[in-house]
Design a protein around this motif. Structure first.
Motif, mmCIF file in Angstrom:
data_model
loop_
_atom_site.group_PDB
_atom_site.id
_atom_site.type_symbol
_atom_site.label_atom_id
_atom_site.label_comp_id
_atom_site.label_asym_id
_atom_site.label_seq_id
_atom_site.Cartn_x
_atom_site.Cartn_y
_atom_site.Cartn_z
ATOM 1 N N ARG A 80 -9.837 18.163 -33.547
ATOM 2 C CA ARG A 80 -9.095 16.938 -33.855
ATOM 3 C C ARG A 80 -7.981 16.731 -32.820
ATOM 4 N NH1 ARG A 80 -9.364 14.030 -38.390
ATOM 5 N NH2 ARG A 80 -10.399 15.706 -39.541
ATOM 6 N N VAL A 81 -7.846 15.509 -32.318
ATOM 7 C CA VAL A 81 -6.820 15.176 -31.322
ATOM 8 C C VAL A 81 -5.446 15.082 -31.996
ATOM 9 C CG1 VAL A 81 -6.016 13.449 -29.661
ATOM 10 C CG2 VAL A 81 -8.472 13.885 -29.915
ATOM 11 N N VAL A 82 -4.467 15.789 -31.423
ATOM 12 C CA VAL A 82 -3.097 15.671 -31.925
ATOM 13 C C VAL A 82 -2.116 15.253 -30.836
ATOM 14 C CG1 VAL A 82 -3.430 17.249 -33.861
ATOM 15 C CG2 VAL A 82 -2.609 18.148 -31.685
ATOM 16 N N GLY A 83 -2.597 15.157 -29.578
ATOM 17 C CA GLY A 83 -1.690 14.732 -28.522
ATOM 18 C C GLY A 83 -2.396 14.307 -27.247
ATOM 19 N N PHE A 84 -1.693 13.455 -26.497
ATOM 20 C CA PHE A 84 -2.182 12.949 -25.217
ATOM 21 C C PHE A 84 -1.209 13.322 -24.112
ATOM 22 C CE2 PHE A 84 -3.933 10.139 -28.477
ATOM 23 C CZ PHE A 84 -5.282 10.237 -28.179
ATOM 24 N N GLU A 85 -1.594 13.012 -22.872
ATOM 25 C CA GLU A 85 -0.762 13.412 -21.729
ATOM 26 C C GLU A 85 0.686 12.964 -21.911
ATOM 27 O OE1 GLU A 85 -1.052 10.427 -18.086
ATOM 28 O OE2 GLU A 85 -3.007 11.279 -18.570
ATOM 29 N N GLY A 86 1.586 13.889 -21.611
ATOM 30 C CA GLY A 86 3.017 13.612 -21.719
ATOM 31 C C GLY A 86 3.606 13.845 -23.096
ATOM 32 N N ASP A 87 2.769 13.986 -24.115
ATOM 33 C CA ASP A 87 3.281 14.209 -25.470
ATOM 34 C C ASP A 87 3.847 15.615 -25.607
ATOM 35 O OD1 ASP A 87 2.438 11.691 -26.202
ATOM 36 O OD2 ASP A 87 0.748 12.376 -27.415
ATOM 37 N N GLU A 88 4.865 15.717 -26.454
ATOM 38 C CA GLU A 88 5.403 17.030 -26.812
ATOM 39 C C GLU A 88 4.838 17.385 -28.184
ATOM 40 O OE1 GLU A 88 9.725 18.743 -26.533
ATOM 41 O OE2 GLU A 88 9.467 17.805 -28.514
ATOM 42 N N ILE A 89 4.058 18.446 -28.221
ATOM 43 C CA ILE A 89 3.465 18.923 -29.469
ATOM 44 C C ILE A 89 4.293 20.113 -29.925
ATOM 45 C CG2 ILE A 89 1.399 19.818 -30.607
ATOM 46 C CD1 ILE A 89 1.171 16.931 -29.414
ATOM 47 N N GLN A 90 4.805 19.999 -31.130
ATOM 48 C CA GLN A 90 5.618 21.078 -31.677
ATOM 49 C C GLN A 90 4.992 21.548 -32.982
ATOM 50 O OE1 GLN A 90 9.620 20.026 -32.898
ATOM 51 N NE2 GLN A 90 10.374 21.953 -32.080
ATOM 52 N N ILE A 91 4.811 22.849 -33.104
ATOM 53 C CA ILE A 91 4.319 23.432 -34.347
ATOM 54 C C ILE A 91 5.484 24.231 -34.926
ATOM 55 C CG2 ILE A 91 2.611 24.943 -35.412
ATOM 56 C CD1 ILE A 91 0.758 24.216 -33.043
ATOM 57 N N LYS A 92 5.939 23.773 -36.087
ATOM 58 C CA LYS A 92 7.116 24.377 -36.709
ATOM 59 C C LYS A 92 6.844 24.557 -38.201
ATOM 60 C CE LYS A 92 10.908 21.894 -36.864
ATOM 61 N NZ LYS A 92 12.144 21.219 -36.468
ATOM 62 N N ASN A 93 6.982 25.783 -38.678
ATOM 63 C CA ASN A 93 6.707 26.115 -40.081
ATOM 64 C C ASN A 93 5.307 25.681 -40.501
ATOM 65 O OD1 ASN A 93 9.333 27.186 -40.430
ATOM 66 N ND2 ASN A 93 10.129 25.124 -40.798
ATOM 67 N N GLY A 94 4.370 25.720 -39.562
ATOM 68 C CA GLY A 94 2.995 25.347 -39.861
ATOM 69 C C GLY A 94 2.704 23.865 -39.769
ATOM 70 N N ASP A 95 3.737 23.038 -39.624
ATOM 71 C CA ASP A 95 3.553 21.594 -39.485
ATOM 72 C C ASP A 95 3.405 21.231 -38.015
ATOM 73 O OD1 ASP A 95 3.741 20.898 -42.236
ATOM 74 O OD2 ASP A 95 5.922 21.069 -42.127
ATOM 75 N N ILE A 96 2.663 20.153 -37.749
ATOM 76 C CA ILE A 96 2.443 19.708 -36.373
ATOM 77 C C ILE A 96 3.190 18.400 -36.151
ATOM 78 C CG2 ILE A 96 0.721 18.980 -34.678
ATOM 79 C CD1 ILE A 96 -1.302 20.678 -36.238
ATOM 80 N N TYR A 97 3.973 18.368 -35.072
ATOM 81 C CA TYR A 97 4.739 17.178 -34.715
ATOM 82 C C TYR A 97 4.299 16.703 -33.337
ATOM 83 C CZ TYR A 97 7.853 18.656 -38.468
ATOM 84 O OH TYR A 97 8.376 19.027 -39.687
ATOM 85 N N ASN A 98 4.141 15.391 -33.193
ATOM 86 C CA ASN A 98 3.856 14.782 -31.906
ATOM 87 C C ASN A 98 5.070 13.926 -31.561
ATOM 88 O OD1 ASN A 98 3.127 12.618 -30.049
ATOM 89 N ND2 ASN A 98 1.049 13.410 -30.198
ATOM 90 N N ASN A 99 5.788 14.325 -30.508
ATOM 91 C CA ASN A 99 7.013 13.633 -30.088
ATOM 92 C C ASN A 99 7.979 13.452 -31.265
ATOM 93 O OD1 ASN A 99 6.114 13.394 -27.406
ATOM 94 N ND2 ASN A 99 4.970 11.555 -27.918
ATOM 95 N N GLY A 100 8.083 14.496 -32.098
ATOM 96 C CA GLY A 100 9.023 14.491 -33.208
ATOM 97 C C GLY A 100 8.510 13.885 -34.497
ATOM 98 N N THR A 101 7.323 13.290 -34.477
ATOM 99 C CA THR A 101 6.751 12.669 -35.677
ATOM 100 C C THR A 101 5.749 13.620 -36.323
ATOM 101 O OG1 THR A 101 6.970 10.473 -34.694
ATOM 102 C CG2 THR A 101 5.461 10.682 -36.561
ATOM 103 N N ASP A 150 -9.374 21.848 -37.825
ATOM 104 C CA ASP A 150 -8.903 21.622 -39.188
ATOM 105 C C ASP A 150 -8.694 22.921 -39.945
ATOM 106 O OD1 ASP A 150 -8.942 18.947 -38.654
ATOM 107 O OD2 ASP A 150 -10.647 18.482 -39.949
ATOM 108 N N ASN A 151 -9.405 23.962 -39.589
ATOM 109 C CA ASN A 151 -9.226 25.273 -40.200
ATOM 110 C C ASN A 151 -8.136 25.998 -39.396
ATOM 111 O OD1 ASN A 151 -9.427 27.749 -41.425
ATOM 112 N ND2 ASN A 151 -11.587 28.049 -40.971
ATOM 113 N N ARG A 152 -6.908 25.560 -39.585
ATOM 114 C CA ARG A 152 -5.785 25.931 -38.716
ATOM 115 C C ARG A 152 -5.600 27.431 -38.501
ATOM 116 N NH1 ARG A 152 -3.132 20.913 -39.433
ATOM 117 N NH2 ARG A 152 -4.747 19.573 -38.619
ATOM 118 N N SER A 153 -5.758 28.240 -39.550
ATOM 119 C CA SER A 153 -5.487 29.667 -39.401
ATOM 120 C C SER A 153 -6.634 30.420 -38.734
ATOM 121 C CB SER A 153 -5.177 30.298 -40.760
ATOM 122 O OG SER A 153 -6.315 30.236 -41.591
ATOM 123 N N ASN A 154 -7.784 29.753 -38.538
ATOM 124 C CA ASN A 154 -8.941 30.431 -37.968
ATOM 125 C C ASN A 154 -9.589 29.611 -36.861
ATOM 126 O OD1 ASN A 154 -10.755 32.580 -37.833
ATOM 127 N ND2 ASN A 154 -12.194 31.590 -39.205
#
Length: 160
Positions: free
Chosen positions: A69-90, A120-124
């Motif tokens: 699954r796509v979660v980001g494109f060129e230039g995007d900041e992808i942050q994984i924090k506490n298991g949540d995924i953020y794209n440019n802070g969203t 989609d099976n994030r832990s594996n």
């Protein structure tokens, strides 16, 4: 990609070699191994895609396709924090995917001409968190429908 897709499921893929596809966050895409330089010509690729007789071919080759699954494109900041995924802070959330990867908090910047994908099976899932971003030239297309098993036929990108 569980629970969205299971091993041995079959999908219909709209190939971006034949159609102009505007990928979006959340799209499920099929792509070649990011560590492999794909060199088949269009005719050979088309022929290979029609090989329904290879339905149960268990051989894994270097040019095996992956689906994520796509979660980001060129230039995007992808942050994984506490298991949540953020794209440019969203915060990015998808239906029917409640599992979180809580192993570590990390930040990635998606390089030019690339996408960032997560299973989609994030832990594996072996995905961009391990092998890095996927070059757009490695993308085969967008998975649109799950067609097998027949009793589970449905749209894949219906999270929107």
């Amino acid at each position: 990609m569980e629970p969205t897709l299971n091993i041995n499921d079959r999908v219909i893929v709209v190939k971006d070699k034949f159609f102009n596809i505007n990928y979006k966050i959340g799209d499920v895409v099929v792509f070649y191994n990011p560590n492999y330089v794909y060199q088949k010509n269009t005719l050979q690729e088309f022929y290979d895609s029609l090989q329904v007789w290879n339905f149960n071919n268990q051989q894994l080759t270097i040019d095996t396709a992956f689906i994520k699954r796509v979660v980001g494109f060129e230039g995007d900041e992808i942050q994984i924090k506490n298991g949540d995924i953020y794209n440019n802070g969203t915060l990015i959330q998808f239906v029917n995917i409640s599992e979180k990867n809580t192993k570590e908090d990390v930040t990635y910047i998606v390089p030019n001409n690339s996408i960032f994908v997560i299973g989609d099976n994030r832990s594996n899932s072996i995905d961009s968190r391990l092998y890095g971003s996927v070059n757009i030239n490695q993308i085969i297309g967008r998975a649109e429908y799950k067609i097998y098993p027949i009793i589970e036929i449905r749209r894949i990108n219906d999270w929107k």
